[in-house]
Write an enzyme that holds these catalytic residues in place. Structure first.
Site, PDB file in Angstrom:
ATOM      1  N   HIS A 164      -9.736  -0.603   2.059  1.00 55.22           N
ATOM      2  CA  HIS A 164     -10.637  -0.113   3.267  1.00 55.22           C
ATOM      3  C   HIS A 164     -11.828  -0.898   3.352  1.00 55.22           C
ATOM      4  CE1 HIS A 164      -7.443   2.929   2.966  1.00 55.22           C
ATOM      5  NE2 HIS A 164      -7.709   3.236   1.788  1.00 55.22           N
ATOM      6  N   ASP A 167       0.894  -1.365   0.079  1.00 55.80           N
ATOM      7  CA  ASP A 167      -0.063   0.024  -0.088  1.00 55.80           C
ATOM      8  C   ASP A 167       0.718   1.326   0.181  1.00 55.80           C
ATOM      9  OD1 ASP A 167      -2.325   1.471  -0.125  1.00 55.80           O
ATOM     10  OD2 ASP A 167      -2.768   1.325   1.950  1.00 55.80           O
ATOM     11  N   GLY A 168       0.251   2.331  -0.606  1.00 60.44           N
ATOM     12  CA  GLY A 168       1.072   3.688  -0.334  1.00 60.44           C
ATOM     13  C   GLY A 168       0.181   4.782  -0.563  1.00 60.44           C
ATOM     14  N   ASP A 220      -2.034  -0.590   4.898  1.00 60.85           N
ATOM     15  CA  ASP A 220      -2.614   0.903   5.240  1.00 60.85           C
ATOM     16  C   ASP A 220      -1.926   1.607   6.544  1.00 60.85           C
ATOM     17  OD1 ASP A 220      -4.111   2.797   4.111  1.00 60.85           O
ATOM     18  OD2 ASP A 220      -5.176   2.565   5.976  1.00 60.85           O
ATOM     19  N   ASP A 260      -4.011  -2.904  -3.384  1.00 59.64           N
ATOM     20  CA  ASP A 260      -5.559  -2.168  -3.561  1.00 59.64           C
ATOM     21  C   ASP A 260      -5.231  -1.083  -4.964  1.00 59.64           C
ATOM     22  OD1 ASP A 260      -4.129   0.061  -2.557  1.00 59.64           O
ATOM     23  OD2 ASP A 260      -5.625  -0.066  -0.682  1.00 59.64           O
ATOM     24  N   GLU A 284       1.854   4.161  -4.278  1.00 59.18           N
ATOM     25  CA  GLU A 284       1.448   2.807  -4.409  1.00 59.18           C
ATOM     26  C   GLU A 284       2.603   2.069  -5.546  1.00 59.18           C
ATOM     27  OE1 GLU A 284      -1.025   0.947  -3.345  1.00 59.18           O
ATOM     28  OE2 GLU A 284      -2.641   2.334  -2.808  1.00 59.18           O
TER      29      GLU A 284
END
Length: 139
Positions: free
Chosen positions: A117, A7-8, A127, A64, A43
């Protein structure tokens, strides 16, 4: 086979950014960029970090970022064939696109998109650590 979750983010977007790679159900790699960066860029850095860590070995990367999956699997082959040009203008984050694509070609990971999320445990962990990385936390 190694399994990664990446994640980023940047907050605000654009703004300071961070990224995280989860491996073996724990934080594995953290990084950040100061100044003005974007969610997309962070990301990409997370994906690159996982690919580098895999070092050519088979792996599965959950992300994601549908955008980055499309970049390396669909769009980059055509851009590369056209001399890293695309119809309609410049390729944003070209440095990361080229790096991610080269690593993807040498590793051939299975890339899996997960909705962000929505309570996916490992994506939520990625996250959480992305936010810590943005704040300067390192392992």
């Amino acid at each position: 086979m190694t399994i990664y979750y990446t994640d980023g983010s940047a907050s605000p977007n654009p703004g300071p950014g961070g990224f995280a790679v989860i491996r073996d159900l724990r934080p594995w790699i953290l990084g950040s960029e100061d100044g003005e960066t974007t969610n997309i860029r962070m990301e990409g850095k997370a994906l690159i970090a996982a690919l580098q860590d895999a070092d050519g070995a088979p792996c599965v990367i959950y992300t994601d970022s549908e955008f980055w999956i499309n970049v390396v699997t669909k769009w980059a082959p055509g851009w590369a064939a056209k001399g890293w040009r695309k119809k309609g203008g410049e390729i944003k984050n070209l440095d990361l696109v080229q790096q991610a694509y080269a690593l993807y070609q040498s590793t051939q990971p299975k890339l899996v998109w997960v909705r962000g999320h929505v309570g996916h445990e490992q994506n939520e962990l990625a996250d959480e650590w992305t936010n810590k990385a943005r704040a300067g936390v390192r392992l």
